[in-house]
Design a protein around this motif. Structure first.
Motif, PDB file in Angstrom:
ATOM      1  N   ARG A 107       0.834  -1.210   0.000  1.00 24.53           N
ATOM      2  CA  ARG A 107       0.000   0.000   0.000  1.00 24.53           C
ATOM      3  C   ARG A 107       0.870   1.262   0.000  1.00 24.53           C
ATOM      4  O   ARG A 107       0.565   2.236  -0.676  1.00 24.53           O
ATOM      5  CB  ARG A 107      -0.937  -0.014   1.220  1.00 24.53           C
ATOM      6  CG  ARG A 107      -1.958  -1.144   1.176  1.00 24.53           C
ATOM      7  CD  ARG A 107      -2.910  -1.088   2.364  1.00 24.53           C
ATOM      8  NE  ARG A 107      -3.628   0.171   2.340  1.00 24.53           N
ATOM      9  CZ  ARG A 107      -3.818   0.949   3.419  1.00 24.53           C
ATOM     10  NH1 ARG A 107      -3.348   0.586   4.612  1.00 24.53           N
ATOM     11  NH2 ARG A 107      -4.477   2.080   3.299  1.00 24.53           N
ATOM     12  N   GLN A 117       2.083   0.730  -8.739  1.00 25.23           N
ATOM     13  CA  GLN A 117       0.740   0.138  -8.804  1.00 25.23           C
ATOM     14  C   GLN A 117       0.436  -0.358 -10.210  1.00 25.23           C
ATOM     15  O   GLN A 117      -0.154  -1.428 -10.375  1.00 25.23           O
ATOM     16  CB  GLN A 117      -0.310   1.157  -8.352  1.00 25.23           C
ATOM     17  CG  GLN A 117      -1.708   0.565  -8.264  1.00 25.23           C
ATOM     18  CD  GLN A 117      -2.707   1.479  -7.608  1.00 25.23           C
ATOM     19  OE1 GLN A 117      -2.354   2.447  -6.948  1.00 25.23           O
ATOM     20  NE2 GLN A 117      -3.974   1.178  -7.770  1.00 25.23           N
ATOM     21  N   LEU A 128      -5.361  -5.357  -3.499  1.00 22.01           N
ATOM     22  CA  LEU A 128      -5.066  -3.995  -3.025  1.00 22.01           C
ATOM     23  C   LEU A 128      -6.357  -3.259  -2.668  1.00 22.01           C
ATOM     24  O   LEU A 128      -6.433  -2.601  -1.629  1.00 22.01           O
ATOM     25  CB  LEU A 128      -4.282  -3.214  -4.082  1.00 22.01           C
ATOM     26  CG  LEU A 128      -4.016  -1.751  -3.773  1.00 22.01           C
ATOM     27  CD1 LEU A 128      -3.082  -1.602  -2.575  1.00 22.01           C
ATOM     28  CD2 LEU A 128      -3.423  -1.049  -5.005  1.00 22.01           C
TER      29      LEU A 128
END
Length: 193
Positions: A107, A117, A128
């Protein structure tokens, strides 16, 4: 102190019993991913505790009864917490804390590193969202203040790269014979201090 023979047998039971199940949406299984993670950690010259954390970081997926692909069902299995609790009963924080923090590290990296990401695998993107998405600035500061945050970031980067279905690695027994005694020795040293 935990008996290393009994602990080795327990880990073998988990990984040889449950490790054949698919690792996410990849063409490899949990055991292959664990061995690749440990191999990468060892190749980087990391401590035996962090190599062991790399080997065991997804043990939480194998010690619950939510099935083998809960994220596909929209369920966060909270494997990092389950795995860390399991490891904390057996190992020092140098093993259990990076396991506990490896999802938070994902994260954090999604929030702070350009392109991280976008490079995640489909199943990592899916999980996620269930895990809270990229961290807010406040969460980032709190995460970085944790004692094992840097080890968790190292583990997370290893985790993302350990997904090659054709990788050749040492065996589970080879890693256990190299890492268990060292990790338990760390635990004994900490208890005596």
């Amino acid at each position: 102190m935990t008996n290393s023979g009994a602990l080795s047998a327990e880990i073998r039971h988990i990984y040889l019993g449950e490790g054949h199940h698919a690792y996410g949406l990849h063409h490899l299984n949990q055991l292959q991913h664990a061995l690749q993670s440990a191999t990468r950690a060892e190749a980087q010259g990391l401590s035996p505790a962090l190599v062991l954390a790399a080997l065991l970081h997804d043990v939480g997926h194998m010690v619950h009864d939510l099935g083998h692909a809960p994220a596909e069902e929209g369920v966060d299995d909270r494997h990092e917490g389950l795995g860390a609790a399991w490891a904390a009963e057996r190992f020092p924080p140098a093993v259990s804390e990076p396991i506990r923090l490896h999802v938070a590290a994902k994260r954090y990296l999604c929030a702070t590193e350009a392109g991280y990401q976008a490079a995640l695998s489909k199943d990592s993107v899916l999980s996620l969202a269930l895990q809270g998405g990229p961290m807010s600035p406040e969460e980032q500061r709190a995460f970085l203040a944790l004692p094992y945050a840097q080890d968790a970031l190292t583990l997370r980067r290893i985790d993302e790269k350990a997904k090659d279905p054709h990788a050749v690695t040492p065996t589970l027994d080879q890693f256990l014979s190299k890492c268990l005694a060292a990790a338990l020795g760390t635990q004994a040293s900490a208890a005596q201090a």
